[in-house]
Design an enzyme around this catalytic site. Sequence first.
Site, PDB file in Angstrom:
ATOM      1  N   GLU A 109       0.815  -1.227   0.000  1.00  0.00           N
ATOM      2  CA  GLU A 109       0.000   0.000   0.000  1.00  0.00           C
ATOM      3  C   GLU A 109       0.844   1.271   0.000  1.00  0.00           C
ATOM      4  O   GLU A 109       0.613   2.187   0.785  1.00  0.00           O
ATOM      5  CB  GLU A 109      -0.954   0.000   1.208  1.00  0.00           C
ATOM      6  CG  GLU A 109      -1.848  -1.247   1.250  1.00  0.00           C
ATOM      7  CD  GLU A 109      -2.764  -1.314   2.476  1.00  0.00           C
ATOM      8  OE1 GLU A 109      -2.580  -0.513   3.414  1.00  0.00           O
ATOM      9  OE2 GLU A 109      -3.642  -2.184   2.492  1.00  0.00           O
ATOM     10  N   GLU A 115      -5.624 -11.057  -0.940  1.00  0.00           N
ATOM     11  CA  GLU A 115      -6.463 -10.851   0.252  1.00  0.00           C
ATOM     12  C   GLU A 115      -7.944 -10.783  -0.097  1.00  0.00           C
ATOM     13  O   GLU A 115      -8.706 -10.006   0.497  1.00  0.00           O
ATOM     14  CB  GLU A 115      -6.048  -9.549   0.976  1.00  0.00           C
ATOM     15  CG  GLU A 115      -4.577  -9.485   1.326  1.00  0.00           C
ATOM     16  CD  GLU A 115      -4.144  -8.209   2.045  1.00  0.00           C
ATOM     17  OE1 GLU A 115      -5.009  -7.469   2.554  1.00  0.00           O
ATOM     18  OE2 GLU A 115      -2.927  -7.957   2.109  1.00  0.00           O
ATOM     19  N   ASN A 175       2.200  -4.963  -3.333  1.00  0.00           N
ATOM     20  CA  ASN A 175       0.856  -5.418  -2.974  1.00  0.00           C
ATOM     21  C   ASN A 175      -0.018  -4.215  -2.618  1.00  0.00           C
ATOM     22  O   ASN A 175       0.435  -3.325  -1.904  1.00  0.00           O
ATOM     23  CB  ASN A 175       0.993  -6.346  -1.749  1.00  0.00           C
ATOM     24  CG  ASN A 175      -0.277  -7.071  -1.364  1.00  0.00           C
ATOM     25  OD1 ASN A 175      -0.907  -7.712  -2.201  1.00  0.00           O
ATOM     26  ND2 ASN A 175      -0.655  -6.993  -0.080  1.00  0.00           N
TER      27      ASN A 175
HETATM   28  C1  XIL Z   1      -6.051  -6.516   8.526  1.00  0.00           C
HETATM   29  C2  XIL Z   1      -6.274  -7.714   9.429  1.00  0.00           C
HETATM   30  O1  XIL Z   1      -7.151  -8.612   8.779  1.00  0.00           O
HETATM   31  C3  XIL Z   1      -6.837  -7.305  10.771  1.00  0.00           C
HETATM   32  O2  XIL Z   1      -6.834  -8.395  11.654  1.00  0.00           O
HETATM   33  C4  XIL Z   1      -6.021  -6.166  11.375  1.00  0.00           C
HETATM   34  O3  XIL Z   1      -6.659  -5.705  12.565  1.00  0.00           O
HETATM   35  C5  XIL Z   1      -5.866  -5.022  10.382  1.00  0.00           C
HETATM   36  O4  XIL Z   1      -5.314  -5.514   9.170  1.00  0.00           O
HETATM   37  N1  XIL Z   1      -4.685  -4.768   3.880  1.00  0.00           N
HETATM   38  C6  XIL Z   1      -3.665  -5.567   4.348  1.00  0.00           C
HETATM   39  C7  XIL Z   1      -3.907  -6.449   5.517  1.00  0.00           C
HETATM   40  O5  XIL Z   1      -2.587  -5.597   3.749  1.00  0.00           O
HETATM   41  O6  XIL Z   1      -2.744  -6.627   6.282  1.00  0.00           O
HETATM   42  C8  XIL Z   1      -5.045  -5.959   6.381  1.00  0.00           C
HETATM   43  O7  XIL Z   1      -5.307  -6.938   7.382  1.00  0.00           O
HETATM   44  C9  XIL Z   1      -6.264  -5.675   5.548  1.00  0.00           C
HETATM   45  C10 XIL Z   1      -5.980  -4.628   4.510  1.00  0.00           C
END
Ligand code: XIL
Length: 363
Positions: free
Chosen positions: A169, A276, A211
């Site tokens: 990000e 994700e 990513n």
């Molecule tokens: C999220 C997790 O799922 C949660 O448990 C945590 O509280 C916050 O982060 N983008 C990402 C992930 O790269 O690491 C994030 O995961 C969701 C958004």
Amino acid sequence: MRKTVAVLATSALLALAGQTPPASAGGHHDGKTLRSAAPRDLRIGTAVAGGGHHVDQPYPDPFTYDRPYRKVLAAEFNSVSPENQMKWEFIHPERHRYNFGPADAIVKFARQHKQVVRGHTLLWHSQNPDWLTEGTFTKAELRSILKSHIYTVVGRYRGQIHQWDVANEIFNENGEYRQENIFIRELGPGIVADAFRWAHQADPKAQLFLNDYGVDWPGAKVDAYEALAKELLAARVPLHGFASQAHLSMRYGAPDQLASVLQRFDDLGLYTAITELDVRMDLPEGGEPTAEQLQTQARYYRTVLDACLAVDDCNSFTIWGFTDKYSWVPVFFPAEGAATVMWDDFTRKPAYYTLREGLRQAR
Ligand code: XIL
């Protein structure tokens, strides 16, 4: 009779050791699980629940305590991503202390169940420890903190990580570098290339990824990543892949241009991945999705899978948790939920069957 006793004894021993029996004893290629239905060159993954929002929820750590959860995790997937356990705030809670236990346990579980691991993540603006974000460091110190973090964490799992999300990000929606990222803000965007170089030195076999979310449609953010990828490759920086997180909401349309986005990176010679995926929806009064919502959700999941399947070197497809029981969505997106492919009790939604069928057809 004897046999039964022996079998029971083995699983009792495994239970005592906190392990689960090997996945899909019925065969790895029977097509009855996601991993067994998948083409050989595509890894099927999930986030491994723990840390992050789970810490404030009324249940113990899912990965370590929920045995039925571990069973499904082993049976259905051949790739796992620590949901939080490798993020800075977890793995590096104090400047001179690392906490490897939870990440080690995931890597070990993966080895036992013939799964690969996606490392997540090394350079990100979020979930960093206070000692880092609130400390006062010179630029040289900050740089050496990042370098030794990457050497230490990537080095520890050297040879055991399929893909690392090195940079997560790093761009805003408009394609500008995110200034909330302490390393980018303090050290300039050139630090991204360094992070890739250091990660590659620490584990030359791991595939190193950019990513992000919000890259499922063409736009400024995708353009920024394409430009960066070209720049890094031209400078011989060890960049190997580009990934879309694919956190989707049914408030917006299905990502019908995702294949063409991924193709742009495939054309550069990079691997691509979905890292994700989840598909959240506005829950009706009472909290139960309608049959129609579930069908729409299945179609979104399938759109993303098909995009990956359409691109030659899309080699990893990961969903962000497989059960609503532990999904981050209701915690982060008020009024939305039901975003994963299984209900709380691990029974399967239409989206699960649609994915499995799509994988089977591709095999
Ligand atoms: C999220 C997790 O799922 C949660 O448990 C945590 O509280 C916050 O982060 N983008 C990402 C992930 O790269 O690491 C994030 O995961 C969701 C958004």
